[in-house]
Design a protein around this motif. Structure first.
Motif, PDB file in Angstrom:
ATOM      1  N   SER A 188       2.426  -4.398  -3.409  1.00 37.99           N
ATOM      2  CA  SER A 188       2.825  -3.051  -4.079  1.00 37.99           C
ATOM      3  C   SER A 188       4.143  -2.955  -4.506  1.00 37.99           C
ATOM      4  CB  SER A 188       2.636  -1.830  -2.980  1.00 37.99           C
ATOM      5  OG  SER A 188       1.386  -2.048  -2.377  1.00 37.99           O
ATOM      6  N   ILE A 189       4.299  -1.759  -5.495  1.00 36.73           N
ATOM      7  CA  ILE A 189       5.741  -1.730  -5.891  1.00 36.73           C
ATOM      8  C   ILE A 189       5.580  -0.054  -6.204  1.00 36.73           C
ATOM      9  CG2 ILE A 189       5.364  -1.970  -8.482  1.00 36.73           C
ATOM     10  CD1 ILE A 189       8.254  -3.262  -8.452  1.00 36.73           C
ATOM     11  N   ASP A 211       4.564 -11.056  -3.929  1.00 36.07           N
ATOM     12  CA  ASP A 211       3.337  -9.977  -3.577  1.00 36.07           C
ATOM     13  C   ASP A 211       1.938 -10.612  -3.928  1.00 36.07           C
ATOM     14  OD1 ASP A 211       4.460  -7.161  -3.573  1.00 36.07           O
ATOM     15  OD2 ASP A 211       5.624  -8.073  -5.131  1.00 36.07           O
ATOM     16  N   MET A 247       2.335   4.716  -6.807  1.00 35.07           N
ATOM     17  CA  MET A 247       2.337   3.092  -6.132  1.00 35.07           C
ATOM     18  C   MET A 247       1.634   2.553  -7.333  1.00 35.07           C
ATOM     19  SD  MET A 247       4.412   2.713  -3.705  1.00 35.07           S
ATOM     20  CE  MET A 247       3.783   1.175  -3.371  1.00 35.07           C
ATOM     21  N   ALA A 336       3.974  -1.312   5.231  1.00 41.05           N
ATOM     22  CA  ALA A 336       4.231  -2.230   4.093  1.00 41.05           C
ATOM     23  C   ALA A 336       4.145  -3.477   4.864  1.00 41.05           C
ATOM     24  CB  ALA A 336       5.704  -2.171   3.532  1.00 41.05           C
ATOM     25  N   GLU A 347      11.372  -2.935   1.154  1.00 39.04           N
ATOM     26  CA  GLU A 347      10.261  -2.432   2.079  1.00 39.04           C
ATOM     27  C   GLU A 347      10.499  -1.024   2.495  1.00 39.04           C
ATOM     28  OE1 GLU A 347       7.728  -4.234   2.042  1.00 39.04           O
ATOM     29  OE2 GLU A 347       8.469  -6.189   1.429  1.00 39.04           O
ATOM     30  N   GLU A 350       9.347   1.038  -0.578  1.00 41.87           N
ATOM     31  CA  GLU A 350       7.954   0.837  -0.734  1.00 41.87           C
ATOM     32  C   GLU A 350       7.217   2.060   0.250  1.00 41.87           C
ATOM     33  OE1 GLU A 350       4.370  -1.950   0.316  1.00 41.87           O
ATOM     34  OE2 GLU A 350       6.236  -2.815  -0.740  1.00 41.87           O
ATOM     35  N   LYS A 354       4.973   5.666  -0.643  1.00 38.22           N
ATOM     36  CA  LYS A 354       3.824   5.430  -0.099  1.00 38.22           C
ATOM     37  C   LYS A 354       3.660   6.935   0.624  1.00 38.22           C
ATOM     38  CE  LYS A 354       2.496   0.758   0.102  1.00 38.22           C
ATOM     39  NZ  LYS A 354       2.510  -0.266   1.323  1.00 38.22           N
TER      40      LYS A 354
END
Length: 368
Positions: A188-189, A211, A247, A336, A347, A350, A354
């Protein structure tokens, strides 16, 4: 989403549960019987229950909340998504500080353990508390469904006066007739409000070795878990991009045909849970690492939520992008996947992105 049936409007936490998916809206009201684990729920279905609705926690030995409702209403055809934003809660939320330093330290420790050969991947989560006692999640559930924050929106009574609610982008498994499908997400990013930067991030994620490596763990585990139940299993050779408002994710849409019609969606979901997307690999070692490195009980976060009917059909989403509301306040969660090459600050960013799905729906802003 335009709820032509009015079922979302009828949803009332405490007395009912709601599950919204691309297949429609399901509203379960009252409790005729309940089960504390998927095996007991399977027995209820075999004994004549029309449907089982509820949630299973992350920990395999923790009690689930699965019920046979007194009444079930479904709208199988739903309209187009509306453009209006989620509905914020009436009360002013106070956000406790996020444990940034603790999370960064946990990621650093996990990366060292991975490089030492202890395990290959672990998913580390963050939890934060909002001091909003007796919060009503119903308006937020309706807003999340309207905004398209995730393909699977839910508000589920998990007992003790608590409601699990959120909008998950990840399908654990579904069964419809003889067709089985799953859509594991991993890698994810965070998205960017700038269209050019957002496109650059999406393109970069699609070719990111780190990833794609992380995604392979999740996709292969789900495919391996389904092979024993399916014939003609179709697994993409390459992941594709899945977008949410906050995301970009790598996803693999896996489909197959059920070999034994007696195997229900709940049985399939139980066989897959928890996937490397929310746990890690090897799973037993990753669970022990989570217990050591995380400072809170995940509860129903990173579990599964959904329904299964007597004919075996059903849908189960991975319980991410979620919160739990109860008499003592709100808990919001995000995690993550940590692999060799994970950067602790990345992380952290991330998980903050989220968390943004639920924080935006709750009317709370936080920058980390």
């Amino acid at each position: 989403m335009f709820d032509e049936s009015g079922l979302l409007a009828a949803y009332q936490p405490g007395g009912s549960s709601v599950f919204v998916s691309p297949r429609g809206v399901l509203l379960a009201e009252g409790v005729r019987a309940e089960a504390g684990c998927p095996e007991q729920a399977g027995t209820l279905l075999r004994d004549g229950a029309e449907i089982v609705v509820g949630a299973v926690p992350f920990a395999l030995d923790a009690p689930a909340r699965l019920v046979v409702p007194e009444k079930i209403r479904q709208s199988l055809v739903i309209g187009q998504r509306e453009s209006r934003p989620p509905v914020s809660p009436k009360s002013q939320a106070h956000l406790d500080p996020l444990p940034d330093d603790e999370y960064v330290a946990a990621v650093e420790r996990a990366v060292r353990d991975i490089r030492a050969g202890a395990y290959t991947k672990v998913v580390l989560a963050r939890a934060l508390r909002l001091n909003t006692p007796d919060f009503d999640p119903a308006p937020v559930v309706r807003g999340l469904a309207a905004s398209g924050a995730g393909a699977y929106t839910f508000g589920v009574d998990v007992g003790g006066g608590r409601t699990l609610f959120g909008a998950s982008p990840e399908l654990l498994v579904a069964r419809r007739g003889t067709t089985v499908s799953a859509h594991p997400l991993a890698g994810s990013i965070p998205r960017s409000p700038d269209p050019a930067e957002d496109a650059r991030r999406a393109a970069g994620l699609l070719v990111s070795a780190k990833d794609r490596h992380e995604h392979t763990f999740a996709a292969e585990a789900v495919a391996d878990g389904l092979r024993g139940f399916c014939r003609d299993l179709r697994v993409p050779s390459e992941p594709t991009l899945t977008a949410t408002p906050t995301m970009w994710h790598l996803g693999s849409r896996i489909t197959g045909e059920i070999a034994d019609p007696g195997v229900s969606a709940l049985a399939l979901a139980t066989a897959l849970h928890p996937t490397p997307a929310v746990c890690g690999t090897p799973p037993d070692v990753a669970r022990r690492a989570i217990a050591e490195l995380e400072t809170f009980d995940r509860g129903f976060f990173a579990g599964m939520v959904g329904w299964t009917a007597a004919n075996g059909d059903g849908e189960w989403a991975v319980t991410i992008r979620c919160a739990t509301a109860g008499p003592d306040g709100l808990d919001v969660y995000a995690g993550a996947g940590i692999v060799d090459g994970s950067d602790p600050q990345a992380e952290l960013a991330e998980t903050t992105a989220k968390l943004g799905t639920m924080l935006a729906a709750l009317g709370v802003q936080h920058a980390a």
